[in-house]
Design a protein around this motif. Structure first.
Motif, PDB file in Angstrom:
ATOM      1  N   ILE A 140       0.838  -1.205   0.000  1.00 29.78           N
ATOM      2  CA  ILE A 140       0.000   0.000   0.000  1.00 29.78           C
ATOM      3  C   ILE A 140       0.867   1.247   0.000  1.00 29.78           C
ATOM      4  CG2 ILE A 140      -0.274   0.331   2.499  1.00 29.78           C
ATOM      5  CD1 ILE A 140      -3.152   0.477   0.001  1.00 29.78           C
ATOM      6  N   THR A 141       2.029   1.187   0.661  1.00 28.04           N
ATOM      7  CA  THR A 141       2.942   2.334   0.658  1.00 28.04           C
ATOM      8  C   THR A 141       3.428   2.638  -0.751  1.00 28.04           C
ATOM      9  OG1 THR A 141       3.691   1.861   2.915  1.00 28.04           O
ATOM     10  CG2 THR A 141       5.131   3.223   1.548  1.00 28.04           C
ATOM     11  N   ILE A 142       3.854   1.623  -1.454  1.00 25.50           N
ATOM     12  CA  ILE A 142       4.338   1.816  -2.821  1.00 25.50           C
ATOM     13  C   ILE A 142       3.211   2.301  -3.731  1.00 25.50           C
ATOM     14  CG2 ILE A 142       5.254   0.617  -4.856  1.00 25.50           C
ATOM     15  CD1 ILE A 142       6.832  -1.172  -2.894  1.00 25.50           C
ATOM     16  N   HIS A 143       2.018   1.724  -3.561  1.00 25.53           N
ATOM     17  CA  HIS A 143       0.878   2.153  -4.375  1.00 25.53           C
ATOM     18  C   HIS A 143       0.582   3.635  -4.165  1.00 25.53           C
ATOM     19  CE1 HIS A 143      -3.085   2.027  -6.312  1.00 25.53           C
ATOM     20  NE2 HIS A 143      -3.506   2.752  -5.277  1.00 25.53           N
ATOM     21  N   VAL A 144       0.541   4.067  -2.913  1.00 24.60           N
ATOM     22  CA  VAL A 144       0.225   5.464  -2.595  1.00 24.60           C
ATOM     23  C   VAL A 144       1.305   6.404  -3.120  1.00 24.60           C
ATOM     24  CG1 VAL A 144       0.015   7.100  -0.672  1.00 24.60           C
ATOM     25  CG2 VAL A 144      -1.236   4.936  -0.618  1.00 24.60           C
ATOM     26  N   ILE A 145       2.558   6.022  -2.932  1.00 26.72           N
ATOM     27  CA  ILE A 145       3.671   6.855  -3.400  1.00 26.72           C
ATOM     28  C   ILE A 145       3.610   7.019  -4.918  1.00 26.72           C
ATOM     29  CG2 ILE A 145       6.159   6.740  -3.830  1.00 26.72           C
ATOM     30  CD1 ILE A 145       5.629   8.011  -1.219  1.00 26.72           C
ATOM     31  N   ARG A 146       3.319   5.959  -5.622  1.00 28.73           N
ATOM     32  CA  ARG A 146       3.255   6.037  -7.083  1.00 28.73           C
ATOM     33  C   ARG A 146       2.009   6.787  -7.551  1.00 28.73           C
ATOM     34  NH1 ARG A 146       5.197  -0.142  -8.688  1.00 28.73           N
ATOM     35  NH2 ARG A 146       7.446   0.272  -8.566  1.00 28.73           N
ATOM     36  N   ALA A 147       0.910   6.648  -6.816  1.00 26.56           N
ATOM     37  CA  ALA A 147      -0.353   7.261  -7.241  1.00 26.56           C
ATOM     38  C   ALA A 147      -0.332   8.774  -7.094  1.00 26.56           C
ATOM     39  CB  ALA A 147      -1.513   6.667  -6.448  1.00 26.56           C
ATOM     40  N   TYR A 148       0.174   9.270  -5.954  1.00 29.09           N
ATOM     41  CA  TYR A 148       0.179  10.734  -5.762  1.00 29.09           C
ATOM     42  C   TYR A 148       1.331  11.239  -4.897  1.00 29.09           C
ATOM     43  CZ  TYR A 148      -2.349   9.460  -1.461  1.00 29.09           C
ATOM     44  OH  TYR A 148      -2.731   8.900  -0.257  1.00 29.09           O
ATOM     45  N   GLY A 149       2.296  10.376  -4.613  1.00 29.03           N
ATOM     46  CA  GLY A 149       3.470  10.821  -3.867  1.00 29.03           C
ATOM     47  C   GLY A 149       3.330  10.788  -2.368  1.00 29.03           C
ATOM     48  N   GLY A 150       2.207  10.272  -1.854  1.00 33.00           N
ATOM     49  CA  GLY A 150       1.992  10.216  -0.413  1.00 33.00           C
ATOM     50  C   GLY A 150       1.359  11.492   0.106  1.00 33.00           C
ATOM     51  N   PHE A 198       0.667  15.045   1.502  1.00 39.77           N
ATOM     52  CA  PHE A 198       1.499  16.230   1.285  1.00 39.77           C
ATOM     53  C   PHE A 198       2.180  16.729   2.554  1.00 39.77           C
ATOM     54  CE2 PHE A 198      -2.614  18.047   2.487  1.00 39.77           C
ATOM     55  CZ  PHE A 198      -2.268  19.089   3.332  1.00 39.77           C
ATOM     56  N   PHE A 199       1.627  16.361   3.728  1.00 36.03           N
ATOM     57  CA  PHE A 199       2.206  16.849   4.978  1.00 36.03           C
ATOM     58  C   PHE A 199       3.374  15.992   5.465  1.00 36.03           C
ATOM     59  CE2 PHE A 199      -2.101  15.061   5.471  1.00 36.03           C
ATOM     60  CZ  PHE A 199      -1.803  13.819   6.006  1.00 36.03           C
ATOM     61  N   PHE A 200       3.715  14.953   4.722  1.00 30.83           N
ATOM     62  CA  PHE A 200       4.940  14.172   4.950  1.00 30.83           C
ATOM     63  C   PHE A 200       5.887  14.401   3.782  1.00 30.83           C
ATOM     64  CE2 PHE A 200       1.932  10.805   6.917  1.00 30.83           C
ATOM     65  CZ  PHE A 200       1.956  11.438   8.144  1.00 30.83           C
ATOM     66  N   ALA A 201       7.177  14.383   4.051  1.00 29.07           N
ATOM     67  CA  ALA A 201       8.132  14.349   2.951  1.00 29.07           C
ATOM     68  C   ALA A 201       7.953  13.035   2.200  1.00 29.07           C
ATOM     69  CB  ALA A 201       9.556  14.479   3.480  1.00 29.07           C
ATOM     70  N   ARG A 202       8.141  13.077   0.883  1.00 34.13           N
ATOM     71  CA  ARG A 202       7.903  11.883   0.064  1.00 34.13           C
ATOM     72  C   ARG A 202       8.680  10.676   0.562  1.00 34.13           C
ATOM     73  NH1 ARG A 202      10.651  11.284  -5.718  1.00 34.13           N
ATOM     74  NH2 ARG A 202      12.382  10.886  -4.267  1.00 34.13           N
ATOM     75  N   ASP A 203       9.993  10.834   0.718  1.00 31.45           N
ATOM     76  CA  ASP A 203      10.837   9.694   1.081  1.00 31.45           C
ATOM     77  C   ASP A 203      10.711   9.327   2.553  1.00 31.45           C
ATOM     78  OD1 ASP A 203      11.656   9.780  -1.561  1.00 31.45           O
ATOM     79  OD2 ASP A 203      13.341  11.099  -1.130  1.00 31.45           O
ATOM     80  N   GLU A 204      10.273  10.265   3.368  1.00 32.61           N
ATOM     81  CA  GLU A 204       9.994   9.989   4.773  1.00 32.61           C
ATOM     82  C   GLU A 204       8.854   8.986   4.889  1.00 32.61           C
ATOM     83  OE1 GLU A 204       9.699  12.994   8.554  1.00 32.61           O
ATOM     84  OE2 GLU A 204       8.384  13.414   6.851  1.00 32.61           O
ATOM     85  N   GLY A 244      13.445   6.814  -3.616  1.00 26.63           N
ATOM     86  CA  GLY A 244      12.201   7.499  -3.937  1.00 26.63           C
ATOM     87  C   GLY A 244      12.061   7.785  -5.415  1.00 26.63           C
ATOM     88  N   ASP A 245      13.142   8.231  -6.040  1.00 20.56           N
ATOM     89  CA  ASP A 245      13.103   8.510  -7.480  1.00 20.56           C
ATOM     90  C   ASP A 245      12.848   7.236  -8.278  1.00 20.56           C
ATOM     91  OD1 ASP A 245      13.589  11.167  -6.977  1.00 20.56           O
ATOM     92  OD2 ASP A 245      15.729  11.089  -7.484  1.00 20.56           O
ATOM     93  N   ALA A 246      13.476   6.132  -7.858  1.00 16.77           N
ATOM     94  CA  ALA A 246      13.313   4.872  -8.568  1.00 16.77           C
ATOM     95  C   ALA A 246      11.877   4.350  -8.449  1.00 16.77           C
ATOM     96  CB  ALA A 246      14.298   3.834  -8.035  1.00 16.77           C
ATOM     97  N   VAL A 247      11.298   4.465  -7.270  1.00 15.04           N
ATOM     98  CA  VAL A 247       9.943   3.953  -7.044  1.00 15.04           C
ATOM     99  C   VAL A 247       8.905   4.786  -7.804  1.00 15.04           C
ATOM    100  CG1 VAL A 247       8.144   3.604  -5.304  1.00 15.04           C
ATOM    101  CG2 VAL A 247      10.485   2.902  -4.828  1.00 15.04           C
ATOM    102  N   THR A 248       9.096   6.098  -7.864  1.00 19.62           N
ATOM    103  CA  THR A 248       8.086   6.969  -8.484  1.00 19.62           C
ATOM    104  C   THR A 248       8.331   7.246  -9.966  1.00 19.62           C
ATOM    105  OG1 THR A 248       9.326   8.946  -7.794  1.00 19.62           O
ATOM    106  CG2 THR A 248       7.609   8.128  -6.295  1.00 19.62           C
ATOM    107  N   ALA A 249       9.437   6.762 -10.500  1.00 18.56           N
ATOM    108  CA  ALA A 249       9.773   7.049 -11.899  1.00 18.56           C
ATOM    109  C   ALA A 249       8.631   6.672 -12.843  1.00 18.56           C
ATOM    110  CB  ALA A 249      11.040   6.292 -12.289  1.00 18.56           C
ATOM    111  N   GLY A 250       8.222   7.627 -13.678  1.00 14.21           N
ATOM    112  CA  GLY A 250       7.170   7.372 -14.650  1.00 14.21           C
ATOM    113  C   GLY A 250       5.766   7.316 -14.077  1.00 14.21           C
ATOM    114  N   THR A 251       5.574   7.760 -12.832  1.00 12.39           N
ATOM    115  CA  THR A 251       4.254   7.727 -12.200  1.00 12.39           C
ATOM    116  C   THR A 251       3.865   9.134 -11.761  1.00 12.39           C
ATOM    117  OG1 THR A 251       5.024   7.418  -9.913  1.00 12.39           O
ATOM    118  CG2 THR A 251       4.841   5.432 -11.294  1.00 12.39           C
ATOM    119  N   PRO A 252       2.577   9.378 -11.465  1.00 12.36           N
ATOM    120  CA  PRO A 252       2.155  10.700 -10.989  1.00 12.36           C
ATOM    121  C   PRO A 252       2.872  11.131  -9.709  1.00 12.36           C
ATOM    122  CG  PRO A 252       0.260   9.413 -11.677  1.00 12.36           C
ATOM    123  CD  PRO A 252       1.427   8.480 -11.700  1.00 12.36           C
TER     124      PRO A 252
END
Length: 232
Positions: A76-86, A88-94, A210-218
């Protein structure tokens, strides 16, 4: 602890911040994690009523349940990060690093508690520490986290969950005059593992992950750090 989790997620539904129309992964994740809450409450109730034999039999469910929670928590963490970056009140990689480390910490404490099952003083307290460690998502939905940036992750995932362990320490101190070492270990693991997560998240390694996980996603489009959303 159960109340915090139920109240947090119920509030999200009440204020329409979440919906039952979410993808199936969300529902499977919810069943697994709230199933754990039910199991924990049932096990606590069985001990309180003296049904220790059934408590021991049901306890072995954890050996299958916890690995499923680990897999689903990471998914679910990976899904959320790829869908919208998590959120907004948390840093992405945090968010990306802190969640997996948190669920692995939970699993490690549970397995330690099972290993210490014959020493009930350790077992019960370690299980409480494990349960406390996963109350962060409940607090995260009850607290005004946007107003707590950039410390929102630490406050919701560490500080408030730690209050349950501190309450256990206070109870021990009042009843027997000393704090059980299981609570000290639980508190140290809660803080220590998330300190490690913070260090990794804000390092070049965390950025690369973080860059690798979100590459090519919103999710790649969101800011790296906690910030209010900006609309065109």
């Amino acid at each position: 602890m159960a109340f915090v989790l139920v109240a947090g997620f119920s509030t999200n539904i009440l204020f329409q911040r979440s919906s039952f129309a979410s993808p199936i992964l969300y529902h499977v994740h919810a069943v697994a994690f709230f199933g754990w809450v039910v199991l924990y409450l049932l096990q606590t109730g069985l001990v309180a009523t003296g049904s220790t034999r059934l408590h021991k039999q049901l306890g072995w469910l954890a050996l299958a349940w916890v690995p499923a929670m680990v897999v689903l928590g990471m998914a679910i963490t990976i899904h959320v990060i790829r869908a919208y970056g998590g959120p907004f009140f948390f840093a992405r990689d945090e968010f990306l690093i802190g969640n997996p480390i948190g669920i692995l910490t939970f699993a490690a404490i549970v397995l330690w508690a099972i290993r210490m099952r014959r020493r009930t003083d350790w077992h019960s307290r370690l299980m409480l520490c494990a349960m406390a460690s996963i109350t962060g998502p409940g607090f995260g939905r009850l607290l005004p986290l946007p107003l707590m940036m950039p410390m929102a992750w630490v406050i919701s995932a560490v500080v408030f969950p730690a209050l349950f362990i501190i309450a256990g320490m206070w109870r021990d101190k009042g009843r027997v005059g000393v704090i059980h070492p299981a609570y000290i270990w639980g508190l140290a693991l809660l803080f220590g593992t998330q300190i490690v997560a913070e260090v990794i998240a804000f390092s070049p390694i965390g950025r690369a992950i973080g860059d690798a996980v979100t590459a090519g996603t919103p999710g790649a489009a969101r800011p790296l750090y906690a910030d209010w959303p900006r609309h065109p």
